[in-house]
Design a protein around this motif. Structure first.
Motif, PDB file in Angstrom:
ATOM      1  N   VAL A   7      49.540  40.222  86.295  1.00  0.00           N
ATOM      2  CA  VAL A   7      48.519  41.270  86.372  1.00  0.00           C
ATOM      3  C   VAL A   7      48.683  41.941  87.726  1.00  0.00           C
ATOM      4  O   VAL A   7      48.642  41.265  88.763  1.00  0.00           O
ATOM      5  CB  VAL A   7      47.099  40.680  86.230  1.00  0.00           C
ATOM      6  N   HIS A   9      48.406  45.739  90.312  1.00  0.00           N
ATOM      7  CA  HIS A   9      48.042  47.118  90.621  1.00  0.00           C
ATOM      8  C   HIS A   9      49.105  47.612  91.592  1.00  0.00           C
ATOM      9  O   HIS A   9      49.239  47.062  92.691  1.00  0.00           O
ATOM     10  CB  HIS A   9      46.644  47.204  91.235  1.00  0.00           C
ATOM     11  N   ALA A  41      46.408  46.007  86.018  1.00  0.00           N
ATOM     12  CA  ALA A  41      45.105  45.375  86.202  1.00  0.00           C
ATOM     13  C   ALA A  41      44.007  46.060  85.385  1.00  0.00           C
ATOM     14  O   ALA A  41      43.105  45.392  84.876  1.00  0.00           O
ATOM     15  CB  ALA A  41      44.736  45.352  87.682  1.00  0.00           C
ATOM     16  N   LEU A  57      49.388  37.468  90.226  1.00  0.00           N
ATOM     17  CA  LEU A  57      48.513  38.590  90.530  1.00  0.00           C
ATOM     18  C   LEU A  57      49.083  39.377  91.695  1.00  0.00           C
ATOM     19  O   LEU A  57      49.493  38.785  92.693  1.00  0.00           O
ATOM     20  CB  LEU A  57      47.122  38.067  90.911  1.00  0.00           C
ATOM     21  N   THR A  59      48.369  42.859  94.275  1.00  0.00           N
ATOM     22  CA  THR A  59      47.404  43.874  94.690  1.00  0.00           C
ATOM     23  C   THR A  59      47.749  44.448  96.054  1.00  0.00           C
ATOM     24  O   THR A  59      48.288  43.740  96.904  1.00  0.00           O
ATOM     25  CB  THR A  59      45.972  43.278  94.744  1.00  0.00           C
ATOM     26  N   LEU A  70      42.170  45.376  90.579  1.00  0.00           N
ATOM     27  CA  LEU A  70      42.216  43.929  90.391  1.00  0.00           C
ATOM     28  C   LEU A  70      40.802  43.360  90.343  1.00  0.00           C
ATOM     29  O   LEU A  70      40.520  42.456  89.560  1.00  0.00           O
ATOM     30  CB  LEU A  70      43.046  43.245  91.481  1.00  0.00           C
ATOM     31  N   PHE A  73      39.584  43.863  86.900  1.00  0.00           N
ATOM     32  CA  PHE A  73      40.173  42.844  86.036  1.00  0.00           C
ATOM     33  C   PHE A  73      39.363  41.556  86.120  1.00  0.00           C
ATOM     34  O   PHE A  73      38.958  40.989  85.098  1.00  0.00           O
ATOM     35  CB  PHE A  73      41.631  42.601  86.441  1.00  0.00           C
TER      36      PHE A  73
END
Length: 150
Positions: A7, A9, A41, A57, A59, A70, A73
């Motif tokens: 996930v 961004h 995200a 993850l 970001t 995020l 999310f």
């Protein structure tokens, strides 16, 4: 077959370079039996999280915090996934212009609340990612994916 959910961004070329390295590491030769699923995200759902066995993850650091994307999310998946995903492994990377401390703290806070288990050290980068930073992102992806192999 295990599933690794990424996930992210990625609003900048620096974030994109880090994401591409993570994806490359997750699909490295020798890693078998792991499906890698990528979601922006703002598009990732609780169903994506529930269907995955581990998470990566990514970001940028925005105004001393993780990106709004995020955070959105996490807001969408927190309660629907809270009990079912406790103990699952995760890793993350953060990019910032000059400081990532607040973004790291915010990601750590939410993942601690979810009860996720950090399976690799975070990759944190300020400024343009160096070759070593890109290699660390590759290792992050490879580590999480290899940890899911049977």
């Amino acid at each position: 077959m295990a599933t690794l959910l990424i996930v992210h961004h990625t609003p900048s070329p620096n974030c994109q370079a880090m994401l591409e390295a993570v994806i490359s590491g997750a699909g490295a030769p020798g890693i078998e039996g792991v499906t890698v699923v990528r979601r922006a995200a703002l598009a990732a759902t609780a169903s994506d999280v529930l269907a995955a066995d581990a998470y990566l993850l990514g970001t940028p650091a925005n105004l001393g915090y993780m990106s709004g994307a995020l955070k959105h999310f996490f807001d969408q998946v927190y309660y629907p996934c809270l009990d079912a995903t406790r103990g699952r492994p995760f890793g993350y990377w953060v990019h910032g212009g000059n400081d990532v401390t607040g973004a790291v703290r915010s990601v750590e806070s939410v993942t601690t609340g979810l009860g996720w288990r950090r399976a690799a050290d975070a990759v944190t980068v300020t400024g343009e990612p160096s070759k070593r930073d890109i290699e660390a992102c590759w290792e992050l992806g490879a580590t999480l994916a290899a940890g899911l192999m049977d």
